[in-house]
Design a protein around this motif. Structure first.
Motif, short mmCIF file in Angstrom:
data_model
loop_
_atom_site.label_atom_id
_atom_site.label_comp_id
_atom_site.label_asym_id
_atom_site.label_seq_id
_atom_site.Cartn_x
_atom_site.Cartn_y
_atom_site.Cartn_z
N CYS A 84 9.06 50.87 12.72
CA CYS A 84 8.92 49.47 13.14
C CYS A 84 9.51 49.18 14.52
O CYS A 84 9.17 48.17 15.13
N HIS A 100 3.91 52.48 9.88
CA HIS A 100 4.59 52.59 8.58
C HIS A 100 4.58 51.27 7.81
O HIS A 100 4.36 51.23 6.61
N TRP A 101 4.87 50.16 8.51
CA TRP A 101 4.85 48.82 7.91
C TRP A 101 4.24 47.85 8.92
O TRP A 101 4.43 48.03 10.13
N SER A 144 -0.19 51.81 6.99
CA SER A 144 0.50 51.90 5.70
C SER A 144 1.00 50.51 5.34
O SER A 144 1.38 49.74 6.23
N ASN A 145 0.99 50.21 4.06
CA ASN A 145 1.48 48.92 3.56
C ASN A 145 0.69 47.75 4.12
O ASN A 145 1.25 46.66 4.30
N GLY A 279 9.22 45.54 -0.21
CA GLY A 279 9.46 45.39 1.24
C GLY A 279 10.52 44.35 1.53
O GLY A 279 10.43 43.65 2.56
N TRP A 297 2.50 40.25 1.78
CA TRP A 297 1.43 40.94 1.03
C TRP A 297 0.17 40.08 0.91
O TRP A 297 -0.75 40.45 0.20
#
Ligand SMILES: NC(=O)c1ccc[n+]([C@@H]2O[C@H](COP(=O)([O-])OP(=O)(O)OC[C@H]3O[C@@H](n4cnc5c(N)ncnc54)[C@H](OP(=O)(O)O)[C@@H]3O)[C@@H](O)[C@H]2O)c1
Length: 301
Positions: A84, A100-101, A144-145, A279, A297
């Motif tokens: 991040c 990654h996020w 991802s995510n 998260g 989300w």
């Protein structure tokens, strides 16, 4: 002798090995042996990340395996993830190949302090990922995510669509909506925590203890872990079980030779659903882009 693995094809035409060795929480000093054991069993995909703090040891072991002729680099799929703090376009090429996020943090910051959270500019970061892909240094780039909405927003602006979205996925968090969306857009879904991350004590995971999963496992004469992994493969996901035990590394690879019959497979759709990896470090009422889990989300909770 290494056992044969099966593959899924991603939208760049690259073949992603369907079972990977996960390496989150695989401690330095232990992770190298786990990777070597996995490669010898037949694993051809190692799921890594800068944030796991063990890539150096994994790199050293892989180098030795190449030198000893155990495996060739071109036969391996190595996943890494852009942390991040490295979302600024100029930082991307020095970092790697997967976001990654969908959350950004101040450049150079360390740890999970809320005041380090900043608003992500995903299209801008993605353009740098595309340039990285153009350079030929990655066979595929992905995310991802990402929720269905965040993936949809990215697809709207991407010149090169993400090949993979790596997300939590197991029989107790089946991601039906996201899975259908990924399928319709040709984005491969990779399932992390495919066993429900039983070693992460803070998650208090009960996935492998689920009575329906255990009933199916008993009927098939398999372990609940094997059934959970086989469920993922039959759903069309790649799965990324983490283990540092040679016996379990072996067990988790022994999932290609028999399938879950339709009637028992249907039973697995009855499991109660709950997201485990929420998260929490990325949600804060004052800082960053997401004030609530709902926002992070986009309602997929
Ligand atoms: N993109 C992301 O944000 C993200 C988030 C989470 C995870 N991941 C990736 O996905 C990988 C897997 O997820 P995870 O590590 O959370 O959880 P997991 O693979 O679902 O579970 C790993 C845990 O299960 C144990 N285990 C392994 N095989 C087993 C078996 N056959 N029977 C019973 N227990 C078994 C392991 O212990 P032993 O090691 O002692 O065998 C470990 O404690 C990670 O390592 C990482 O590479 C990515």
């Amino acid at each position: 002798m290494a056992r044969a693995i099966r593959f899924f094809e991603v939208n760049t035409g690259a073949q992603i090995p369907s079972v990977a060795l996960g390496t989150w929480q695989a401690a330095p000093g232990v992770v190298g042996d786990a990777v070597a054991a996995a490669i010898k069993v037949g694993y051809r995909h190692i799921d890594c990340a800068q944030a796991y703090g063990n890539e150096k040891e994994i790199g050293a072991v892989l180098k030795k395996l190449f030198e000893d002729g155990i495996v060739k680099r071109e036969d391996l799929w190595i996943t890494s993830k852009l942390w991040c703090t490295d979302h600024a376009p100029e930082d991307v090429p020095v970092a790697l190949d997967r976001i990654h996020w969908p959350v950004s943090m101040k450049r150079g910051s360390v740890g999970f302090k809320p005041e380090n959270l900043i608003h992500p500019d995903i299209p801008n970061t993605w353009r740098a990922m595309e340039t990285f892909y153009d350079s030929g240094k990655a066979r595929a780039i992905g995310v991802s995510n990402f929720s269905t909405k965040k993936l949809g927003d990215l697809l709207e602006v991407a010149r090169i669509p993400p090949a993979v979205n790596q997300v939590e996925c197991h029989p107790s968090w089946q991601q039906s909506k996201l899975r259908a969306f990924c399928k319709s857009k040709g984005v491969h879904l990779s399932g992390y925590s495919p066993l429900g991350s039983p070693g992460t004590t803070s998650l208090k995971s009960e996935v492998l203890k689920n009575p329906i999963l255990n009933m199916v496992a008993e009927k098939l004469g398999k372990s609940p872990a094997k059934v959970a992994l086989r469920w993922g493969l039959q759903m069309g996901h790649s799965v990324l079980p983490k283990s540092t035990s040679e016996a379990r590394i072996n067990e988790n690879f022994d999932v290609f030779d028999s399938s879950i019959p339709d009637d028992l497979f249907a039973k697995l759709s009855e499991l109660e659903q709950a997201r485990l990896v929420k998260g929490s470090p990325f949600v804060h009422e004052t800082f960053g882009a997401y004030r609530t889990f709902e926002e992070l989300w986009d309602g997929e909770l």
